[in-house]
Design a protein around this motif. Structure first.
Motif, short mmCIF file in Angstrom:
data_model
loop_
_atom_site.label_atom_id
_atom_site.label_comp_id
_atom_site.label_asym_id
_atom_site.label_seq_id
_atom_site.Cartn_x
_atom_site.Cartn_y
_atom_site.Cartn_z
N ASP A 266 -11.28 3.39 -3.43
CA ASP A 266 -12.34 4.06 -2.66
C ASP A 266 -13.25 3.04 -1.98
O ASP A 266 -13.66 3.22 -0.83
CB ASP A 266 -13.17 4.96 -3.59
N VAL A 267 -13.55 1.95 -2.69
CA VAL A 267 -14.38 0.89 -2.11
C VAL A 267 -13.69 0.27 -0.90
O VAL A 267 -14.32 0.04 0.14
CB VAL A 267 -14.69 -0.19 -3.17
N LEU A 268 -12.39 0.02 -1.01
CA LEU A 268 -11.67 -0.59 0.10
C LEU A 268 -11.61 0.35 1.30
O LEU A 268 -11.80 -0.07 2.44
CB LEU A 268 -10.26 -0.97 -0.35
N GLU A 269 -11.37 1.62 1.03
CA GLU A 269 -11.32 2.58 2.14
C GLU A 269 -12.67 2.66 2.85
O GLU A 269 -12.75 2.64 4.09
CB GLU A 269 -10.92 3.96 1.61
N GLU A 270 -13.73 2.72 2.09
CA GLU A 270 -15.07 2.79 2.68
C GLU A 270 -15.39 1.52 3.47
O GLU A 270 -16.01 1.58 4.53
CB GLU A 270 -16.12 2.98 1.57
N GLY A 271 -14.93 0.37 2.95
CA GLY A 271 -15.23 -0.90 3.62
C GLY A 271 -14.26 -1.28 4.71
O GLY A 271 -14.43 -2.32 5.36
N GLY A 272 -13.24 -0.46 4.94
CA GLY A 272 -12.28 -0.73 6.01
C GLY A 272 -11.27 -1.80 5.69
O GLY A 272 -10.63 -2.35 6.59
N ALA A 273 -11.09 -2.12 4.41
CA ALA A 273 -10.14 -3.15 4.00
C ALA A 273 -8.85 -2.51 3.51
O ALA A 273 -8.85 -1.41 2.95
CB ALA A 273 -10.74 -4.03 2.91
N GLY A 274 -7.75 -3.21 3.71
CA GLY A 274 -6.48 -2.76 3.17
C GLY A 274 -6.27 -3.29 1.77
O GLY A 274 -7.09 -4.03 1.22
N ALA A 275 -5.13 -2.91 1.18
CA ALA A 275 -4.76 -3.40 -0.15
C ALA A 275 -3.30 -3.83 -0.12
O ALA A 275 -2.45 -3.12 0.44
CB ALA A 275 -4.97 -2.33 -1.22
N ILE A 276 -3.02 -4.99 -0.68
CA ILE A 276 -1.64 -5.42 -0.89
C ILE A 276 -1.51 -5.65 -2.38
O ILE A 276 -2.20 -6.49 -2.96
CB ILE A 276 -1.27 -6.67 -0.06
N VAL A 277 -0.66 -4.88 -3.03
CA VAL A 277 -0.64 -4.85 -4.50
C VAL A 277 0.47 -5.75 -5.03
O VAL A 277 1.60 -5.73 -4.54
CB VAL A 277 -0.49 -3.42 -5.03
N TYR A 278 0.12 -6.55 -6.04
CA TYR A 278 1.13 -7.40 -6.66
C TYR A 278 1.54 -6.84 -8.02
O TYR A 278 0.87 -5.97 -8.58
CB TYR A 278 0.66 -8.85 -6.77
N SER A 279 2.68 -7.31 -8.52
CA SER A 279 3.28 -6.82 -9.77
C SER A 279 3.53 -5.31 -9.76
O SER A 279 3.26 -4.63 -10.75
CB SER A 279 2.42 -7.20 -10.97
N PRO A 280 4.05 -4.75 -8.65
CA PRO A 280 4.35 -3.31 -8.65
C PRO A 280 5.45 -2.92 -9.63
O PRO A 280 5.55 -1.75 -10.01
CB PRO A 280 4.77 -3.04 -7.20
N LEU A 281 6.26 -3.91 -10.04
CA LEU A 281 7.30 -3.66 -11.05
C LEU A 281 6.86 -4.14 -12.42
O LEU A 281 7.69 -4.19 -13.35
CB LEU A 281 8.61 -4.35 -10.64
N GLN A 282 5.59 -4.45 -12.57
CA GLN A 282 5.01 -4.88 -13.84
C GLN A 282 5.83 -6.01 -14.46
O GLN A 282 6.30 -5.94 -15.58
CB GLN A 282 4.91 -3.69 -14.81
N GLN A 283 6.03 -7.07 -13.68
CA GLN A 283 6.76 -8.25 -14.14
C GLN A 283 8.17 -7.89 -14.61
O GLN A 283 8.71 -8.49 -15.55
CB GLN A 283 5.99 -8.95 -15.25
N GLY A 284 8.78 -6.89 -13.95
CA GLY A 284 10.16 -6.54 -14.26
C GLY A 284 10.33 -5.46 -15.29
O GLY A 284 11.46 -5.01 -15.55
#
Length: 337
Positions: A213-231
């Motif tokens: 919500d903070v990122l959306e309000e501030g106009g920032a994107g998100a790039i998420v790491y560990s989407p596979l939770q380290q395998g």
């Protein structure tokens, strides 16, 4: 080093989805490639080179690094710099190259965290290792509890003004600190482009913390790491912890390993498996589609040890998005397990 000259695939943009990063003009591929653990002095140069070539041929335009990536620290930037100067030199303007500073790089009080002295010195060193005049994105890698946020964000803003970075971002900031960082950068006239947090089906803190919500309000994107939770969110853990895995090696010390593998998480993995099977997907594809379901997530950041592993992750973008019914079923499975 192989002397085979690299020609990028003509159709490299045909199948990749590109998503706008917050309220900026920059788009990133839905899946980006991180060089965190697999591109250093201990790894085969030609294998890394083949992975990077294949990634670009499949539309992965964003390569994510940091000053301390390797091993040893700095080695990933040096290795990528060599490949950038040969294979990708004609394609530099088609690439988004990012780096970060925040973790330990040299001894003494100025070798980590978030002082202006450290951040700008580290950026200069990264540019030298990469062999470039600028990076597209420069991140503060982690919040510094002892340095005023105005100083750290001021250093990022100056990196843009000096032409050493086109955009800036933050990583591993909780919602309250992210909000302060975004507001500070805005006051300095340099928007915060992006935040890089960890996020997966098994680690959803960015939802409960309110970060999205903070990122959306501030106009920032998100790039998420560990989407596979380290395998962990792959088929290889459905039968338990594989012998020889990092998790297995860590478990010998009395826990289930630094990767966070434990029976509670394995129960969730097993609960997700029938959903993936019904949809005709490997579990890893289900996990990647899931993190990308939220439009506030610009890109999912993956690593790859082989070309085959890279291809498998990118294949998660094939087919349609998860339906509302699929998402409800996933939520119920995660809650019940």
């Amino acid at each position: 080093m192989s002397e085979t000259f690299y020609h990028a695939a003509p159709g490299r943009y045909d199948d990749m989805a590109y998503r706008r990063c917050g309220r900026s003009g920059l788009k990133l591929p839905a899946i980006s490639l991180g060089l965190w653990q697999n591109f250093g002095g201990l790894d085969a140069f030609e294998e890394g080179r083949a992975i990077l070539r294949r990634a670009f041929d499949r539309g992965v335009t964003h390569i994510d690094l940091a000053n301390n990536y390797g091993p040893p620290p700095g080695a990933a930037e040096e290795m990528f710099g060599r490949i950038l100067s040969t294979d990708f030199k004609p394609y530099r303007d088609e690439l988004v190259v990012s780096s970060k500073a925040g973790y330990l790089m040299w001894p003494g009080p100025y070798g980590e965290w978030g002082s202006r002295k450290y951040l700008l010195a580290s950026l200069d060193a990264s540019l030298k290792r990469l062999g470039v005049d600028y990076v597209d994105i420069f991140y503060h890698h982690r919040p510094d509890p002892d340095t005023p946020i105005e100083e750290s964000m001021g250093a990022l803003a100056d990196a843009v003004r000096q032409g050493k970075a086109l955009y800036v971002g933050i990583s591993n900031y909780r919602a309250a600190d992210a909000k302060r960082a975004i507001e500070t950068l805005k006051a300095l006239g340099v928007p915060c482009l992006i935040h890089q947090p960890n996020y997966s089906m098994l680690d959803r803190w960015i939802e409960t913390d309110g970060l999205l919500d903070v990122l959306e309000e501030g106009g920032a994107g998100a790039i998420v790491y560990s989407p596979l939770q380290q395998g962990i969110l792959t088929d290889k853990y459905l039968g338990g912890i594989p012998e020889g895995s990092r998790a297995a090696r860590g478990s010998r010390g009395g826990s289930m390993g630094a990767d966070g593998v434990n029976e509670a998480r394995l129960a969730k993995v097993r609960a997700l498996a029938p959903i993936a099977s019904r949809l005709g997907l490997p579990l890893a594809h289900l996990a990647l589609k899931w993190v990308l379901r939220d439009p506030r997530v610009t890109s999912a950041l993956i690593g790859a040890r082989t070309v085959a592993q890279l291809d498998d992750s990118l294949d998660a973008l094939k087919g349609g998005a998860l339906s509302e019914g699929d998402l409800a079923e996933i939520e119920a499975a995660l809650t019940a397990a």
